[in-house]
Design an enzyme around this catalytic site. Sequence first.
Site, PDB file in Angstrom:
ATOM      1  N   TYR A 171       9.235  44.530   6.786  1.00  0.00           N
ATOM      2  CA  TYR A 171       8.567  44.462   8.090  1.00  0.00           C
ATOM      3  C   TYR A 171       9.233  43.485   9.060  1.00  0.00           C
ATOM      4  O   TYR A 171       8.892  43.458  10.241  1.00  0.00           O
ATOM      5  CB  TYR A 171       7.092  44.071   7.926  1.00  0.00           C
ATOM      6  CG  TYR A 171       6.169  45.254   7.697  1.00  0.00           C
ATOM      7  CD1 TYR A 171       5.543  45.889   8.765  1.00  0.00           C
ATOM      8  CD2 TYR A 171       5.923  45.736   6.422  1.00  0.00           C
ATOM      9  CE1 TYR A 171       4.695  46.966   8.568  1.00  0.00           C
ATOM     10  CE2 TYR A 171       5.076  46.816   6.213  1.00  0.00           C
ATOM     11  CZ  TYR A 171       4.464  47.427   7.290  1.00  0.00           C
ATOM     12  OH  TYR A 171       3.632  48.501   7.087  1.00  0.00           O
TER      13      TYR A 171
ATOM     14  N   ASP B 176       0.575  46.079  -0.517  1.00  0.00           N
ATOM     15  CA  ASP B 176       1.478  46.691  -1.498  1.00  0.00           C
ATOM     16  C   ASP B 176       2.945  46.688  -1.055  1.00  0.00           C
ATOM     17  O   ASP B 176       3.805  47.138  -1.791  1.00  0.00           O
ATOM     18  CB  ASP B 176       1.040  48.132  -1.785  1.00  0.00           C
ATOM     19  CG  ASP B 176       1.128  49.014  -0.544  1.00  0.00           C
ATOM     20  OD1 ASP B 176       1.613  48.556   0.496  1.00  0.00           O
ATOM     21  OD2 ASP B 176       0.691  50.180  -0.625  1.00  0.00           O
TER      22      ASP B 176
END
Length: 445
Positions: A267, A172
Site C-alpha cells: 500500500y 490480511d
Amino acid sequence: MNGKKYSVVIAGGGSTFTPGFVLDLIKSQDKFPMRQLKFYDNDAERQKKIGEAVKIIMKERAPQIKFSYTTDPKEAFTDVDFVMGSIRVGKYHMRSLDEKIPLKYGVNGQETTGPGGMAYGLRSIPAIIQIIDWMQEYSPNAWMINYSNTIAIVAEACRRLRPNAKIINICDMPIDDMDRMAAICGLDSWHDIDFNYYGLNHFGWWKEVRNKKTGEDLMPKLKEYVKDHGYWVGGDYDKDTEPSWEATFKKVADDYKMDPETLPNNYMQYYYFPQYEVANADPKHTRTDEIREHRQKIVFGECERIVKAGTAKNNIWDISGLHSEYIVDIIHAIAYNTHEKFLANCPNNGAISNMDPDSIVEVPALFGADGIQPMATGKAGRFQRGLMMEQQTCEKLVVDAYVEHSYQKMLQAFALNKTVPDASVAKKILDDMIPVNAPYWPELK
Ligand code: NAD
Ligand code: G6P
Ligand code: MN
C-alpha cells in the site's frame, strides 16, 4: 482442544467474503469445532442471497452446526463466542464515490487510503461502536475480530471510545505479501516465514524476514527479486489475480527503492507515488467497478445457482483462501490460547520505541485467550517515522471530526494527507463528499 464447540456470528453476512469464510470454517472443524453459525446484516435482501445458499451448503457439509441469518441485533449477538466484523458501511455504492470524487480533483481515489479511506473510516466508526455495544450487552465474553475498514481509523475510535472492548482489528495485506515472499523463496506459504514488521495499517515495512524452520535470513534473496519484480510471482500462483492487483504487486519494485533496508507493504505506493496512481486511474472505472464485474458477480451468481439447483454439490467457488484462512487461524489462537504471532492494529505503548504510546500501530502480537500482547519491534527509521507521524495524525483528526462533529478537523485531515497536494483541493473533495455521506457521517459543523 478443550471439548468446547463454538458459536460464531458474521456481522456483514452479505459480504462478498462471507461464503469463502464459511467454506474455510467448514474445512477447519477438526481444528475449530462449532455448534452454531449466524449471519447478521442490516441489508436483509443482500444477506438473504448468501444466507439461502449457505443454508444448503451447511445442510450438505456440516449439518451438526446450527445455521441462521437475521437482521435482529439481539438474535444475532446473543450466545456467541466470536463476532467477525466484515461490514462495509454504504456498500459498494459509497466505495465507488470514495474512489471517484478525489479522482475528479486529480487526487488518488482508493478504498482505504487518502480522502476516500478517511471518508470510509468516518462512516464505519458509529456502526462498529454499535456492534461492540450489542456484543457487550448480549455476549459479554465474546471477542470481536474486526476487519471492517478503514482499520486504522476504526482502531483509533475504539481506543478512545471503547478502550476496554474485546475487539481486535486485523488486516490480511501483510499475509498476502508474506505469502508472495514465501513463493519467491520457494517455500509453501506465509506459515513458513518468521518476521519483524512495523508501521500503521496499509502503511508498513518488514525489517526481517526469515525461514521459520531454519532461521535463514531471506532478506537478501527477497531484495534481489523485489527490486525488479515487486511482489509479483506470476505463473500459476497469480493465475486468478485481477489486473489492478497485478499492477499493485509489480509497483512494489519502485516502493522498495525508497528504502532498500526494508521491504514495504504494497500500500505504500499510494503515498510514495500518488501522481502515478492518478495518471494510471480511469475515473469512470475504478476498483469498485472491477469488483462488481468480477468478485461480486461470481459470489452472488454462484449463490443464486446453488439456490436454484437446491444443492451445492458442483460448487465452483474458489474464493476461500488466504483472507479467510488467516481469520480461522486467529480465532483458533484465541480459542485455544496458543500465543501464536500475527499482526494486530493496537495502541503502540512502546512497541515502536520512537512513536507515541497512544499511536495506533500495526505490529506483531501474540494472540491468546486474553487477547493480544504486542511485541517490541525496535525503532522506526527517520523516513518511516516522518511518514507515520503525518498519516496517523490524519487518522486521529478523523476521529476528532467524529467526536466533535467538526468540519475543521476533517478538512485538516484531508489537507494534511500526503496524497492531497493543496488545502483548496482538500476542501473541494470534502465539500463534494459531505452531501453523499449525509446518511452515515455526523453533521460536520
Ligand atoms: P460487501 O459490501 O460485499 O459486504 C459488506 C456487507 O456489510 C454488506 O452486506 C452490507 O449490507 C453490510 N453492512 C453495511 N453496513 C452494515 C451495518 N451497519 N451493520 C451490518 N451490516 C452492514 O463488502 P466486502 O467487499 O465483502 O468487504 C467487507 C469488509 O471487509 C469491508 O469493510 C472491507 O474493507 C473489509 N476487508 C478488510 C480486509 C482487511 O484486511 N482488514 C480484507 C478484506 C476485506
Ligand atoms: C486487502 C486489504 C483490505 C482491503 C482489500 C481490498 O485485502 O488488506 O483491507 O479491503 O484488500 O480488496 P478488494 O479486492 O475489495 O479491492
Ligand atoms: Mn487490510
